[in-house]
Design an enzyme around this catalytic site. Structure first.
Site, PDB file in Angstrom:
ATOM      1  N   GLU A 137      20.204 -18.636  -2.675  1.00  0.00           N
ATOM      2  CA  GLU A 137      19.138 -17.651  -2.566  1.00  0.00           C
ATOM      3  C   GLU A 137      18.864 -16.998  -3.927  1.00  0.00           C
ATOM      4  OE1 GLU A 137      17.042 -16.779  -0.340  1.00  0.00           O
ATOM      5  OE2 GLU A 137      17.727 -17.890   1.423  1.00  0.00           O
ATOM      6  N   HIS A 141      19.715 -12.895 -13.531  1.00  0.00           N
ATOM      7  CA  HIS A 141      20.390 -13.239 -14.783  1.00  0.00           C
ATOM      8  C   HIS A 141      19.909 -12.278 -15.862  1.00  0.00           C
ATOM      9  CE1 HIS A 141      22.011 -16.817 -13.042  1.00  0.00           C
ATOM     10  NE2 HIS A 141      20.852 -17.438 -12.951  1.00  0.00           N
ATOM     11  N   CYS A 233      21.905 -13.282  -3.524  1.00  0.00           N
ATOM     12  CA  CYS A 233      22.336 -14.463  -2.761  1.00  0.00           C
ATOM     13  C   CYS A 233      22.043 -14.320  -1.271  1.00  0.00           C
ATOM     14  CB  CYS A 233      23.819 -14.743  -2.984  1.00  0.00           C
ATOM     15  SG  CYS A 233      24.251 -14.974  -4.728  1.00  0.00           S
TER      16      CYS A 233
END
Length: 302
Positions: A137, A141, A233
């Site tokens: 998912e 970053h 996620c």
């Protein structure tokens, strides 16, 4: 994760070593695997056996001090994947590759990611958003996060995606345990690395014709507030942690001698974590790291 299986061609590394405690005597026996996958024996009267094992090499582009745009790193990966596929098609040996870097702030979604896990309007995002071909998912970053993109020919390792994912987790778990005394672990049924209910590292991969790309991201000292714009996620009820935040907790505790751990600044912490991750990657995957210069990528720049 997506797996595309085509005809497999065996490639044999060409870097042998002797694996034995002593020097080979004048008379000895070797079992050698040829490129045609045939075993030949070379025997002498003493019949002392030595096994020649391949040294798998991995070219490493270590750019962890740079904040590489996501689109640039993505283009590099796809270019090298195609390069390796072409080599395999010609029955040439292709060594593994590894990118180590930081990204500028970005959100990425997997192939089947749902926008319901975004806490912002997709038409007006706080940072750039990319939908990729990796599994998993949405994740974030950014600076302070070590990202590793292994591009590996699993024919030279083990053609098993569960093994590969668990091995990536093992790299992180070993690095955090040995270097910082952090009791990192897996959570059953979930991919990634955790400390309690805090997720320290995310993993999302793509495998095409047994060539891997995308990879893992370890939260060293990122701005954790950027994770509030998403459900990381797609996991509700879990927190996102970092190496730095845990070390700060350890300095107030005498548990396991953690209060005596060094207190590096942010740059030193990134440096220490990066070196540890690369070292454990080499150990877990049994590869020799060869550092490459950026000139190897010049022709693939976008």
């Amino acid at each position: 994760m997506t797996l595309v299986v085509t005809h497999c061609v065996t490639a044999v590394p060409t870097y042998p070593i002797y694996k034995h405690r002593h020097k080979p005597p004048r008379s000895f026996s070797l079992r050698i695997l040829s490129k045609s996958n045939q075993v030949s024996d070379v025997k002498t009267p003493q019949s002392t056996s030595y096994t020649i094992e391949p040294i798998r090499e991995c070219e490493c582009f270590n750019m962890y001090k740079q904040q590489v745009p996501y689109s640039q790193a993505w283009a590099w990966q796809k270019s090298i994947v195609e390069e390796k596929k072409a080599m395999i098609e010609k029955n040439d040996h292709c060594r593994d590759s590894l990118f180590v870097l930081q990204h500028r702030p970005v959100y990425t979604l997997g192939t089947a990611s749902s926008e319901q896990f975004l806490n912002f309007d997709i038409k007006d995002p706080p940072f750039d958003v990319y939908r990729t071909e990796r599994g998993g998912e949405v994740t974030y970053h950014g600076p302070g996060q070590i990202v590793m993109y292994p591009i590996m020919n699993l024919r030279n390792h083990k053609m098993d995606l569960h093994w590969y994912l668990r091995s990536l987790e093992e790299v992180i778990i070993r690095a955090l345990s040995k270097t910082f005394c952090i009791k990192a672990s897996r959570l059953e049924g979930l991919t990634g690395v955790w400390h309690g209910n805090q997720k320290l590292a995310a993993i999302g991969i793509r495998v095409s014709q047994w060539i891997t790309y995308h990879g893992l991201a370890v939260n060293v000292n990122p701005d954790l507030t950027h994770f509030r714009w998403i459900v990381p996620c797609g996991l509700q009820g879990y927190q996102v942690g970092s190496v730095k935040s845990l070390l700060e907790e350890f300095h107030t505790s005498a548990d396991c001698g953690r209060a005596d751990l060094p207190d590096p600044d942010d740059c030193q912490l990134l440096d220490i974590t990066c070196r540890s991750l690369i070292n454990e990657f080499s150990e877990v995957f049994e590869v020799r790291i060869n550092y490459e210069t950026m000139s190897r990528l010049d022709l693939q720049a976008v």
